[in-house]
Design a protein around this motif. Structure first.
Motif, short mmCIF file in Angstrom:
data_model
loop_
_atom_site.label_atom_id
_atom_site.label_comp_id
_atom_site.label_asym_id
_atom_site.label_seq_id
_atom_site.Cartn_x
_atom_site.Cartn_y
_atom_site.Cartn_z
N GLY A 1 0.86 -1.18 0.00
CA GLY A 1 0.00 0.00 0.00
C GLY A 1 0.89 1.22 0.00
O GLY A 1 2.12 1.10 -0.03
N GLU A 2 0.29 2.38 0.07
CA GLU A 2 1.09 3.61 0.04
C GLU A 2 1.98 3.69 1.28
O GLU A 2 1.50 3.72 2.41
CB GLU A 2 0.17 4.83 -0.02
CG GLU A 2 0.94 6.13 -0.25
CD GLU A 2 0.02 7.32 -0.44
OE1 GLU A 2 0.53 8.45 -0.39
OE2 GLU A 2 -1.20 7.13 -0.64
N GLY A 3 3.30 3.67 1.06
CA GLY A 3 4.25 3.75 2.18
C GLY A 3 4.37 2.48 3.00
O GLY A 3 5.01 2.47 4.05
N HIS A 4 3.80 1.38 2.50
CA HIS A 4 3.72 0.12 3.26
C HIS A 4 4.37 -0.99 2.43
O HIS A 4 3.89 -1.31 1.33
CB HIS A 4 2.25 -0.19 3.56
CG HIS A 4 2.05 -1.41 4.39
ND1 HIS A 4 0.80 -1.92 4.67
CD2 HIS A 4 2.93 -2.25 5.00
CE1 HIS A 4 0.93 -3.00 5.41
NE2 HIS A 4 2.21 -3.22 5.62
N PHE A 5 5.47 -1.59 2.94
CA PHE A 5 6.22 -2.58 2.17
C PHE A 5 6.37 -3.89 2.94
O PHE A 5 6.31 -3.93 4.16
CB PHE A 5 7.61 -2.03 1.83
CG PHE A 5 7.58 -0.92 0.82
CD1 PHE A 5 7.79 -1.17 -0.52
CD2 PHE A 5 7.32 0.38 1.22
CE1 PHE A 5 7.76 -0.15 -1.45
CE2 PHE A 5 7.29 1.41 0.29
CZ PHE A 5 7.51 1.14 -1.05
N TYR A 6 6.60 -4.96 2.17
CA TYR A 6 6.82 -6.30 2.74
C TYR A 6 8.15 -6.83 2.21
O TYR A 6 8.42 -6.81 1.00
CB TYR A 6 5.69 -7.24 2.33
CG TYR A 6 5.92 -8.68 2.73
CD1 TYR A 6 5.70 -9.10 4.04
CD2 TYR A 6 6.35 -9.62 1.79
CE1 TYR A 6 5.92 -10.42 4.42
CE2 TYR A 6 6.58 -10.95 2.16
CZ TYR A 6 6.36 -11.33 3.47
OH TYR A 6 6.57 -12.64 3.84
N ILE B 1 17.72 -0.84 5.50
CA ILE B 1 18.08 0.57 5.74
C ILE B 1 17.67 1.50 4.60
O ILE B 1 17.13 2.58 4.83
CB ILE B 1 19.59 0.70 6.05
CG1 ILE B 1 19.91 0.13 7.42
CG2 ILE B 1 20.04 2.16 5.96
CD1 ILE B 1 19.38 0.93 8.60
N PRO B 2 17.92 1.12 3.30
CA PRO B 2 17.51 2.03 2.22
C PRO B 2 16.02 2.37 2.24
O PRO B 2 15.63 3.49 1.88
CB PRO B 2 17.87 1.25 0.95
CG PRO B 2 18.98 0.36 1.37
CD PRO B 2 18.65 -0.05 2.77
N PHE B 3 15.19 1.44 2.71
CA PHE B 3 13.76 1.72 2.80
C PHE B 3 13.45 2.62 4.00
O PHE B 3 12.60 3.51 3.91
CB PHE B 3 12.97 0.41 2.89
CG PHE B 3 12.89 -0.33 1.58
CD1 PHE B 3 11.89 -0.06 0.67
CD2 PHE B 3 13.85 -1.26 1.25
CE1 PHE B 3 11.83 -0.71 -0.54
CE2 PHE B 3 13.81 -1.93 0.05
CZ PHE B 3 12.79 -1.66 -0.85
N LEU B 4 14.13 2.38 5.11
CA LEU B 4 13.91 3.22 6.29
C LEU B 4 14.31 4.67 6.02
O LEU B 4 13.74 5.60 6.62
CB LEU B 4 14.71 2.69 7.48
CG LEU B 4 14.18 1.44 8.17
CD1 LEU B 4 15.13 0.99 9.27
CD2 LEU B 4 12.79 1.67 8.75
N GLU B 5 15.27 4.86 5.13
CA GLU B 5 15.75 6.22 4.84
C GLU B 5 14.86 6.98 3.88
O GLU B 5 15.01 8.18 3.70
CB GLU B 5 17.18 6.15 4.27
CG GLU B 5 18.21 5.74 5.32
CD GLU B 5 19.60 5.59 4.76
OE1 GLU B 5 19.74 5.50 3.51
OE2 GLU B 5 20.56 5.55 5.55
N LYS B 6 13.92 6.27 3.25
CA LYS B 6 13.01 6.94 2.32
C LYS B 6 11.87 7.60 3.09
O LYS B 6 11.18 6.93 3.88
CB LYS B 6 12.43 5.93 1.32
CG LYS B 6 13.39 5.53 0.22
CD LYS B 6 12.73 4.48 -0.66
CE LYS B 6 13.51 4.27 -1.93
NZ LYS B 6 13.30 5.31 -2.92
N ASP B 7 11.63 8.87 2.84
CA ASP B 7 10.56 9.60 3.53
C ASP B 7 9.19 8.98 3.29
O ASP B 7 8.33 8.98 4.17
CB ASP B 7 10.54 11.07 3.10
CG ASP B 7 11.75 11.85 3.62
OD1 ASP B 7 12.35 11.39 4.60
OD2 ASP B 7 12.08 12.89 3.04
N GLU B 8 8.99 8.46 2.06
CA GLU B 8 7.65 7.96 1.73
C GLU B 8 7.34 6.60 2.35
O GLU B 8 6.19 6.17 2.37
CB GLU B 8 7.48 7.86 0.20
CG GLU B 8 8.41 6.90 -0.51
CD GLU B 8 9.70 7.54 -0.99
OE1 GLU B 8 10.26 7.04 -1.98
OE2 GLU B 8 10.13 8.53 -0.40
#
Length: 202
Positions: free
Chosen positions: A126-131, A151-158
């Protein structure tokens, strides 16, 4: 990805969407950049409504055919929103465009590869929601540590929420929680199998 459109002023230097006199589309063939097409820009925004301005830039985009990369010296306002919505990559640069074309293509390809790798690593729920399935990645991409993956995902604002399927909770994630950077919910499915939900603080 071998065409770049440049908004130019009367001196053939990079200009803005609004102040440019023409758009020149450069194409790379046999290691040389050549002007493939030139489109006159005769768009005035004075006294016009948003819809009318948008239509004029959309008509300009149609003349640019397959090109999806543009260079301007200032990207702002209605024209920028039109190009952004049409999925253009917009670069802000100044001077002689021929000095930048090769570098732009290299950067665009790197970004494309990075996005493809991220699509292989995570599924967007979903928007801003990843698995992310770390157990699966350990088999398919054993060279990647949990830090390199997450980490690359945690660093993304979205990105606001990440669900992780793993055989153990990585200790560094617990440290991030203890630092107050994230919330952490751990669900044990069975021995050596967990679902971990990370949510970032706003």
């Amino acid at each position: 990805m071998n065409e770049i459109a440049v908004f130019l002023d009367e001196r053939n230097e990079i200009s803005s969407f609004i102040e440019s006199k023409c758009v020149k589309i450069f194409e790379k063939k046999e290691d040389l950049w050549k002007a493939k097409k030139e489109v006159s820009v005769e768009i005035s925004i004075d006294g016009k409504g948003v819809r009318e301005i948008r239509e004029e830039y959309l008509n300009l985009i149609k003349q640019m055919e397959e090109c999806k990369i543009v260079i301007v010296n200032k990207a702002f306002g209605i024209p920028y929103s039109v190009f952004y919505a049409e999925d253009f990559s917009v670069w802000e640069l100044e001077g002689n465009p021929l000095n930048f074309l090769d570098e732009i293509i290299i950067k665009e390809k790197e970004e494309e590869e990075r996005e493809e790798n991220q699509e292989e690593i995570a599924k967007e729920l979903g928007e801003g929601h990843f698995y992310i399935d770390l157990m699966e990645l350990e088999l398919s991409k054993p060279e990647l540590s949990s830090k390199k993956v997450i980490i690359p995902f945690l660093e993304k604002d979205e990105v606001k929420k990440i669900e992780i399927h793993c055989c153990h909770v990585p200790p560094w994630i617990i440290k991030e929680k203890d630092k107050g950077k994230i919330t952490l919910k751990v669900e044990e499915i069975k021995r050596n199998e967990y679902n971990v939900t990370i949510e970032k603080y706003n």
